[in-house]
Design a protein around this motif. Structure first.
Motif, short mmCIF file in Angstrom:
data_model
loop_
_atom_site.label_atom_id
_atom_site.label_comp_id
_atom_site.label_asym_id
_atom_site.label_seq_id
_atom_site.Cartn_x
_atom_site.Cartn_y
_atom_site.Cartn_z
N ALA A 184 6.07 4.98 9.65
CA ALA A 184 6.63 6.40 9.09
C ALA A 184 6.34 6.34 7.60
O ALA A 184 5.90 7.30 6.91
N GLU A 185 6.73 5.25 6.84
CA GLU A 185 6.88 5.20 5.60
C GLU A 185 5.39 5.34 4.80
O GLU A 185 5.04 5.95 3.91
N SER A 228 1.75 12.14 0.97
CA SER A 228 2.35 12.43 -0.42
C SER A 228 1.27 12.31 -1.42
O SER A 228 0.82 13.55 -2.06
N ALA A 229 0.26 11.45 -1.28
CA ALA A 229 -0.94 11.46 -2.24
C ALA A 229 -1.84 12.50 -1.95
O ALA A 229 -2.59 13.24 -2.84
N VAL A 230 -2.25 12.66 -0.57
CA VAL A 230 -3.09 13.92 -0.18
C VAL A 230 -2.41 15.18 -0.82
O VAL A 230 -3.33 16.05 -1.07
N ILE A 268 0.83 -0.99 0.10
CA ILE A 268 -0.05 -0.01 -0.03
C ILE A 268 0.96 1.39 0.04
O ILE A 268 0.50 2.30 -0.67
N THR A 269 1.97 1.36 0.69
CA THR A 269 2.96 2.24 0.61
C THR A 269 3.41 2.66 -0.76
O THR A 269 3.40 3.77 -1.19
N ALA A 270 3.85 1.57 -1.53
CA ALA A 270 4.20 1.73 -2.93
C ALA A 270 3.21 2.21 -3.60
O ALA A 270 3.33 2.95 -4.67
N TYR A 271 1.73 1.69 -3.33
CA TYR A 271 0.70 2.25 -4.09
C TYR A 271 0.62 3.58 -3.90
O TYR A 271 0.16 4.33 -5.26
N LEU A 272 0.37 4.31 -2.94
CA LEU A 272 0.26 5.43 -2.90
C LEU A 272 1.37 6.48 -3.08
O LEU A 272 1.08 7.54 -3.72
N HIS A 273 2.77 6.00 -2.93
CA HIS A 273 3.55 6.87 -3.52
C HIS A 273 3.39 6.82 -5.06
O HIS A 273 3.50 8.20 -5.91
N ASN A 284 -17.05 1.27 1.04
CA ASN A 284 -16.19 0.43 1.42
C ASN A 284 -16.07 0.35 2.91
O ASN A 284 -15.79 1.25 3.52
N PRO A 285 -16.06 -1.02 3.52
CA PRO A 285 -16.22 -0.83 4.97
C PRO A 285 -14.62 -0.46 5.74
O PRO A 285 -14.92 -0.21 6.79
N ARG A 286 -13.80 -0.59 4.83
CA ARG A 286 -12.31 -0.11 5.54
C ARG A 286 -11.85 0.87 4.50
O ARG A 286 -11.56 0.38 3.50
N THR A 287 -11.59 2.19 4.89
CA THR A 287 -10.82 3.12 4.14
C THR A 287 -9.23 3.06 4.03
O THR A 287 -8.88 2.58 5.20
N VAL A 288 -8.71 3.63 3.30
CA VAL A 288 -7.42 3.83 3.25
C VAL A 288 -6.91 4.77 4.75
O VAL A 288 -6.04 4.43 5.33
N ARG A 289 -7.81 5.89 4.77
CA ARG A 289 -7.35 6.80 5.71
C ARG A 289 -7.49 6.18 7.20
O ARG A 289 -6.59 6.37 7.99
N THR A 290 -8.69 5.27 7.20
CA THR A 290 -8.85 4.40 8.25
C THR A 290 -7.45 3.51 8.65
O THR A 290 -7.02 3.38 9.97
N PHE A 291 -6.97 3.00 7.71
CA PHE A 291 -6.21 1.84 7.79
C PHE A 291 -4.85 2.46 8.19
O PHE A 291 -3.99 2.05 8.98
N VAL A 292 -4.38 3.80 7.68
CA VAL A 292 -3.24 4.47 7.81
C VAL A 292 -3.29 4.88 9.46
O VAL A 292 -2.10 4.87 9.96
#
Length: 467
Positions: free
Chosen positions: A384-385, A392-394, A248-253, A369-377
């Motif tokens: 930190a990564e 960075s995406a935001v 997910i870190t790679a996907y967001l970058h 979606n029952p689980r969001t990216v923001r909630t996951f983070v």
């Protein structure tokens, strides 16, 4: 596959699948994505929210009178009624064309309902005719949309679940063709290259107008990879282990990098679209009833229930940008004082009314979606990564919105300020027209709206201490 179908994402793509646990009440949060097809969302793996093949460029012979009326308007180069120095010949040309439109028969629209492609083209043609008709009328004339246009347009719009007015999809999504033939890949024709597009129909007939539309089309096509990254990320959220965090870190970058590309494409509109030409000769054609320069009510003759959603096309009607907001949780994050007001949230929701219904369904599905990216983070163990990738995406979305404000300053705010100076010595009618120049074509308080949305995006950055 029929001609009305599109090559859509396969059923195992979760992002483009309605949630079965939501629809069928599956237990323990299990998500079964195996049954409902992606045509519910009309999103293509290669072209995203744009159709994979060029849209229909002409209706069948039964509706040729509509096509010829639009052809006549474009070929005559009809001029805006608000044009400075409008000649008597130009006024007569417009009146003659409007007289022809009023004499058209009321063509039946029922057979169009068997084909989404026909409906899209019919909506495009009829709304273009309507905007030509309204915006060539003298400002002192009331707006009565003649029955030959009003009746079929409202019927077609009701079937499409779209307002009877020009929308972003009419100008961008379903208003293009390719310049050079495309090569074939194993899935069929490859997606069109960003430099291999041209627009089908235009109000002003200028290269500037075409470049304005194509800038958005190029953004849509470049954004396809962003949609795939969203899908891949949401698939990973249901695992949540260390490997998931790394992926997910790679996907967001990568997502941040793509949004940066979108910003570049947006700013590149300056290379082909002159601000003065846009402001004076292109933008006024887009105005809906709530930004009518003379504040006139639009009356659809022969229609019992008068339409109420009559804002013009806007970049805010792009499902791609809304999808980024929903995916990153920017749509629901808390807003501090000075951010987006409840009224502005309503405006963002209202823009979805002007999207194709399948794309609205896509956004609704994405938001459930029952689980969001923001909630996951925020709920994952401190990483930190991962946090840096999300921020960075935001920040890339915030930078995109900064670029949008810059474009608005160049193409609308600057010309509007110059126009106001010129109108100070003009008559009262001209001054009245100039009072609403900073409203968006969608009827919004333009500067306040865009800055509010931009500021809300900036506030979504997660500080390490909040994890």
């Amino acid at each position: 596959m029929s001609n009305d179908s599109t090559d859509l994402l396969p059923p195992d793509h979760f992002l483009l699948q309605p949630r079965q646990d939501f629809l069928l009440g599956a237990n323990e949060g299990h998500v079964d994505t195996s049954t409902l097809a992606a045509h519910d969302f009309d999103v293509d793996t290669r072209t995203g929210f744009m159709p994979p093949d060029p849209p229909l460029s002409r209706l069948p012979i039964q509706w040729e009178l509509w096509e010829t009326a639009l052809d006549a308007a474009m070929q005559a180069k009809l001029q805006l009624a608000i044009k400075s120095g409008l000649t008597s010949d130009e006024k007569q040309s417009s009146e003659s064309w409007r007289g022809h439109v009023r004499q058209l028969p009321v063509l039946p629209a029922f057979e169009l309902t068997h084909s989404e492609l026909l409906l899209r083209r019919a909506h495009h043609v009829l709304t273009f005719i309507m905007h030509f008709y309204i915006h060539t009328l003298p400002l002192s004339s009331p707006v009565f949309i003649p029955e030959p246009i009003a009746v079929p347009l409202v019927a077609i719009s009701n079937h499409l679940q779209l307002p009877p007015v020009v929308t972003y999809s009419d100008n961008v999504l379903y208003n293009w063709d390719i310049i050079r033939p495309r090569a074939q890949d194993e899935l069929g024709f490859e997606p069109p290259a960003l430099d291999n597009l041209h627009s089908l129909d235009m109000f002003s007939g200028t290269i500037d107008e075409q470049e304005f539309y194509l800038a958005s089309a190029r953004i849509e096509l470049r954004g396809v990879e962003a949609l795939e990254l969203m899908r891949a990320t949401l698939d990973e959220l249901f695992v949540g282990d260390e490997i998931t965090i790394r992926r997910i870190t790679a996907y967001l970058h990568k997502l941040a990098s793509i949004v940066n590309d979108l910003e570049v494409i947006l700013l590149d509109v300056r290379k082909g679209c002159d601000p003065s030409t846009f402001y004076h000769s292109i933008r006024p054609w887009f105005r809906g009833a709530d930004s009518d320069p003379a504040h006139r009510k639009w009356v659809f003759e022969g229609v019992e229930e008068q339409p109420t959603d009559l804002s013009g096309p806007s970049a805010g009607q792009s499902a791609l940008i809304h999808a980024l907001d929903v995916f990153l949780g920017l749509d629901n994050c808390n807003v501090v004082e000075g951010g987006v007001t409840p009224d502005q949230r309503t405006l963002l929701r209202r823009m979805q009314t002007y999207m194709p219904r399948h794309h609205r369904n896509f956004l609704r599905h994405l938001s459930t979606n029952p689980r969001t990216v923001r909630t996951f983070v925020t709920q994952a163990k401190p990483d930190a990564e991962l946090l840096d990738a999300y921020n960075s995406a935001v920040q890339s979305v915030k930078a995109f919105r900064d670029a949008h404000i810059k474009i608005v300053a160049i193409y609308i705010i600057g010309p509007a300020a110059r126009e106001r100076m010129e109108l100070q010595n003009a008559g009262p009618e001209a001054q009245e027209v100039g009072r609403g120049v900073l409203k968006g074509t969608g009827g919004t308080d333009l500067v306040r709206f865009l800055k509010g949305v931009r500021d809300k995006t900036a506030e979504a950055v997660i500080e390490p201490t909040l994890q």
